[in-house]
Design a protein around this motif. Structure first.
Motif, short mmCIF file in Angstrom:
data_model
loop_
_atom_site.label_atom_id
_atom_site.label_comp_id
_atom_site.label_asym_id
_atom_site.label_seq_id
_atom_site.Cartn_x
_atom_site.Cartn_y
_atom_site.Cartn_z
N ARG A 1 10.14 28.89 69.65
CA ARG A 1 11.17 29.63 70.72
C ARG A 1 12.28 29.71 69.52
O ARG A 1 12.42 27.54 68.50
N PHE A 2 12.52 30.17 68.90
CA PHE A 2 13.68 30.58 68.65
C PHE A 2 14.80 31.30 69.10
O PHE A 2 14.50 31.84 70.08
N THR A 3 15.90 30.65 69.05
CA THR A 3 17.33 30.57 69.86
C THR A 3 18.18 31.09 69.22
O THR A 3 19.21 30.71 69.62
N PRO A 4 18.39 32.01 68.41
CA PRO A 4 19.28 32.32 67.59
C PRO A 4 20.71 32.78 68.43
O PRO A 4 20.69 33.73 69.91
N ALA A 5 21.76 32.70 67.85
CA ALA A 5 23.02 33.60 68.94
C ALA A 5 23.39 34.75 68.77
O ALA A 5 22.92 35.25 67.23
N LEU A 6 23.65 35.32 69.73
CA LEU A 6 23.89 37.02 69.39
C LEU A 6 24.56 37.51 68.62
O LEU A 6 24.35 37.95 67.07
N GLY A 7 25.58 36.67 67.56
CA GLY A 7 26.24 36.78 66.09
C GLY A 7 25.10 36.51 65.21
O GLY A 7 25.58 37.48 63.72
N ALA A 8 24.45 35.79 65.49
CA ALA A 8 23.03 35.79 64.13
C ALA A 8 22.48 36.59 63.81
O ALA A 8 22.22 37.32 63.42
N LEU A 9 21.86 37.05 64.89
CA LEU A 9 21.12 38.38 65.12
C LEU A 9 22.15 39.51 64.48
O LEU A 9 21.41 40.23 63.36
N LEU A 10 22.99 39.57 65.09
CA LEU A 10 23.51 40.73 64.41
C LEU A 10 24.55 40.76 62.22
O LEU A 10 23.76 41.86 62.33
#
Length: 118
Positions: free
Chosen positions: A47-56
């Motif tokens: 499971r990868f749980t990146p923060a929204l900021g990292a995805l953006l």
């Protein structure tokens, strides 16, 4: 689907199969879990749980025009709602591992070194 055919062939021969998939919704994961069940094979999910900021940030760096910032927000919301460890276990995962990322100070190489599929 070719990937499913290869997974079935590996499991039928007693080998481990790894399916890489950004499967954030239960509907998408159902097919792969069903294949594993046919062969009485335990399912392990990373499971990868990146923060929204990292995805953006990743999205901005890719320069893709077919995916919008709104799409990234929507994807993150679906992931948050449908990819919790408990949810994955209730769908049939035997083990769920959280993969460390930038938020945990891990490089991709360090994260990869934590897992073996042999």
């Amino acid at each position: 689907m070719e990937r499913d055919r290869r997974i079935v062939a590996r499991l039928a021969s007693g080998q481990t199969a790894v399916a890489e998939s950004t499967s954030v919704s239960p509907q998408v994961r159902t097919r792969l879990i069903a294949i594993a069940r046919r062969f009485n094979t335990p399912v392990t999910m990373l499971r990868f749980t990146p923060a929204l900021g990292a995805l953006l940030e990743q999205h901005a760096g890719r320069g893709r025009t077919d995916i919008t910032t709104a799409d990234v927000h929507a994807f993150a919301a679906v992931m948050a709602r449908h990819a919790g460890a408990g949810q994955l276990r209730s769908e049939g995962a035997h083990v769920v591992h959280d993969v460390p990322g930038r938020r945990q100070g891990a490089t991709p190489a360090e994260a990869a070194a934590r897992f073996s599929f042999t």
